[in-house]
Design an enzyme around this catalytic site. Structure first.
Site, PDB file in Angstrom:
ATOM      1  N   LYS A 249      73.467 -18.550  57.751  1.00 20.98           N
ATOM      2  CA  LYS A 249      73.099 -19.403  58.882  1.00 20.98           C
ATOM      3  C   LYS A 249      73.876 -20.711  58.968  1.00 20.98           C
ATOM      4  CE  LYS A 249      68.575 -19.545  60.064  1.00 20.98           C
ATOM      5  NZ  LYS A 249      67.158 -19.820  59.735  1.00 20.98           N
TER       6      LYS A 249
ATOM      7  N   ARG B   4      69.234 -19.293  34.785  1.00 15.67           N
ATOM      8  CA  ARG B   4      68.479 -20.550  34.936  1.00 15.67           C
ATOM      9  C   ARG B   4      67.694 -20.904  33.676  1.00 15.67           C
ATOM     10  NH1 ARG B   4      66.462 -20.491  41.268  1.00 15.67           N
ATOM     11  NH2 ARG B   4      68.287 -21.636  42.008  1.00 15.67           N
TER      12      ARG B   4
ATOM     13  N   GLY C 170      70.152 -24.876  47.861  1.00 20.73           N
ATOM     14  CA  GLY C 170      69.725 -25.915  48.797  1.00 20.73           C
ATOM     15  C   GLY C 170      69.911 -27.307  48.221  1.00 20.73           C
TER      16      GLY C 170
ATOM     17  N   GLY D 247      72.795 -19.415  45.568  1.00 16.30           N
ATOM     18  CA  GLY D 247      72.326 -18.270  44.792  1.00 16.30           C
ATOM     19  C   GLY D 247      73.178 -17.032  45.011  1.00 16.30           C
TER      20      GLY D 247
HETATM   21  P1  ADP Z   1      74.127 -18.733  49.304  1.00 12.06           P
HETATM   22  O1  ADP Z   1      72.871 -18.142  48.681  1.00 12.06           O
HETATM   23  O2  ADP Z   1      75.331 -18.547  48.434  1.00 12.06           O
HETATM   24  O3  ADP Z   1      73.917 -20.151  49.753  1.00 12.06           O
HETATM   25  P2  ADP Z   1      73.444 -17.695  51.896  1.00 12.06           P
HETATM   26  O4  ADP Z   1      72.061 -17.450  51.407  1.00 12.06           O
HETATM   27  O5  ADP Z   1      73.662 -18.760  52.890  1.00 12.06           O
HETATM   28  O6  ADP Z   1      74.423 -17.904  50.638  1.00 12.06           O
HETATM   29  O7  ADP Z   1      73.991 -16.345  52.573  1.00 12.06           O
HETATM   30  C1  ADP Z   1      74.085 -15.144  51.875  1.00 12.06           C
HETATM   31  C2  ADP Z   1      73.890 -13.950  52.761  1.00 12.06           C
HETATM   32  O8  ADP Z   1      74.732 -13.993  53.890  1.00 12.06           O
HETATM   33  C3  ADP Z   1      74.238 -12.679  52.024  1.00 12.06           C
HETATM   34  O9  ADP Z   1      73.061 -11.930  51.831  1.00 12.06           O
HETATM   35  C4  ADP Z   1      75.208 -11.974  52.949  1.00 12.06           C
HETATM   36  O10 ADP Z   1      74.955 -10.580  53.077  1.00 12.06           O
HETATM   37  C5  ADP Z   1      74.993 -12.665  54.276  1.00 12.06           C
HETATM   38  N1  ADP Z   1      76.168 -12.564  55.143  1.00 12.06           N
HETATM   39  C6  ADP Z   1      77.412 -12.980  54.895  1.00 12.06           C
HETATM   40  N2  ADP Z   1      78.241 -12.688  55.900  1.00 12.06           N
HETATM   41  C7  ADP Z   1      77.497 -12.034  56.829  1.00 12.06           C
HETATM   42  C8  ADP Z   1      77.784 -11.447  58.104  1.00 12.06           C
HETATM   43  N3  ADP Z   1      78.998 -11.479  58.636  1.00 12.06           N
HETATM   44  N4  ADP Z   1      76.761 -10.876  58.778  1.00 12.06           N
HETATM   45  C9  ADP Z   1      75.522 -10.856  58.250  1.00 12.06           C
HETATM   46  N5  ADP Z   1      75.188 -11.379  57.064  1.00 12.06           N
HETATM   47  C10 ADP Z   1      76.166 -11.960  56.352  1.00 12.06           C
HETATM   48 MG    MG Z   2      71.048 -17.415  49.562  1.00 11.55          MG
END
Ligand code: ADP
Ligand code: MG
Length: 370
Positions: free
Chosen positions: A180, A43, A348, A325
């Site tokens: 989520k 960043r 986000g 992230g």
């Molecule tokens: P990003 O930061 O790329 O937007 P998120 O923050 O939405 O992604 O989600 C990332 C997290 O989701 C990771 O820490 C990962 O461990 C968790 N994750 C992915 N698949 C699963 C799963 N099946 N069960 C629990 N956690 C999960």
């Molecule tokens: Mg994340």
């Protein structure tokens, strides 16, 4: 002007000459820290084109950012000092003020804090894409008072993400994962209107699988989102869910299941069959947007699905954009971050821009120029 938003060149024209002018640059230096060590300076490096452009023109540049969540009070743990040291190496001569969120006025968008920020400032540049979905003082305040513009990074993020929204080359494939569904439902709904295929993995796939009546064992899911997932699945769009799942069984051993997770089992990654199927769809695409890991990739036993998707995204000839992230961290960990066209600096913010087509920070720049 681009989409009604002034660019750096417009700012230079408006201020006549930037030599000796004091320019406040809102950057997103919210870097990951391990104690006082920056574990990824992506960043900071992403802001260099803007900082360099301004200093080359003789401007007196002062950068400002938040770091972590100090909740409106000075917190030594979230001091900008490590960032200041790295910035001094990468952009000598650029000043950096202390963590914006040390003052409660930042998140409250307090007008007095805005006035404090712009004291003695001749112009303002927003290059903090990752914070531009927040109506915080440093994002939406200064454009009301001083000539303002978007920096190079913000401009590129807007070009790429609104380009995906408005005129993607087809097939346009979106891959979503992560923790989520509720965080990402809005973007799923908005994207379903334009995407050709949507691939869903990560923890969020279990709410969709539950909506289809499949057994998901003890996997994470959001019961209150099942109806919405049902409605999305019935919308007639090409939505792909995993056909196999890897996880831990009731005894705590790694297991692979077909469409149904065994009782007491917990799904933690998409299975090899799903990973191959997802990779095929990605290979055929001409535009790909990926957000959210396919599994708990932080644990090697559950990283294969995310790795397969990352490799397919890196290898495809399509125009590829990765936001989020954790997804960006996964790409970097696999050494594939140079093989995608654009890694967004905002998680986000990238989802909100795709969903709504605008952000508070962009609107403020547009209105400030009127
Ligand atoms: P990003 O930061 O790329 O937007 P998120 O923050 O939405 O992604 O989600 C990332 C997290 O989701 C990771 O820490 C990962 O461990 C968790 N994750 C992915 N698949 C699963 C799963 N099946 N069960 C629990 N956690 C999960
Ligand atoms: Mg994340």
């Amino acid at each position: 002007m681009k989409r009604g938003i002034p660019t750096l060149d417009d700012l230079e024209a408006r201020l006549d000459d930037l030599t000796g002018k004091r320019i406040l640059v809102r950057t997103d230096f919210n870097v990951p820290l391990d104690g006082e060590t920056i574990t990824d300076d992506f960043r900071i490096r992403a802001a260099l084109p803007t900082l360099g452009w301004l200093t080359e023109r003789g401007a007196d540049v002062v950068a400002a950012s938040h770091l972590g969540r100090p909740r409106g009070a000075p917190t030594p743990k979230y001091s900008m000092e490590p960032v200041r040291q790295r910035l001094a190496e990468l952009a000598p001569g650029v000043e950096l003020v202390e963590n914006l969120r040390f003052d409660p006025g930042e998140e409250a968008n307090d007008e007095r804090f805005v006035e404090h920020l712009i004291e003695g400032v001749d112009g303002y540049v927003n290059d903090a894409f990752g914070a531009s979905h927040r109506a915080h003082a440093s994002i939406v305040g200064p454009p009301k008072h001083v000539p303002s513009a978007m920096g190079r990074l913000l401009e590129r993020e807007v070009d790429v993400l609104l380009g995906l929204r408005d005129s993607p080359k087809r097939p346009f494939v979106v891959v979503l994962g992560g923790a989520k569904v509720s965080d990402k439902l809005g973007v799923i709904e908005a994207l379903l209107e334009t995407v050709d295929s949507l691939l869903i993995g990560g923890a969020m796939c279990f709410t969709f699988l539950a909506a289809l009546g499949r057994s998901i064992g003890d996997s994470l899911f959001e019961p209150d989102q099942i109806d919405t997932c049902k409605r999305l699945l019935e919308g007639g769009k090409d939505i792909h869910l995993p056909s196999d799942i890897v996880g831990l069984d009731a005894a705590g051993n790694v297991a692979t299941w077909g469409g149904r997770v065994a009782q007491g089992g917990k799904g933690l990654d998409i299975g090899p069959g799903s990973a191959a199927a997802f990779a095929d769809v990605i290979t055929e695409a001409r535009t790909v947007f990926w957000n959210g890991p396919m599994g708990v990739f932080e644990d090697d036993r559950f990283a294969a699905g995310t790795r397969a998707v990352a490799e397919a995204v890196a290898a495809t000839k399509a125009f590829t954009v990765v936001g989020g992230g954790d997804s960006a961290a996964a790409l970097a960990e696999f050494g594939l971050d140079d093989d995608v066209d654009h890694v967004s600096t905002g998680g986000g913010a990238s989802l909100e821009l795709l969903e709504l087509g605008d952000l508070p920070g962009l609107a403020a720049l547009r209105e400030g120029s009127r």
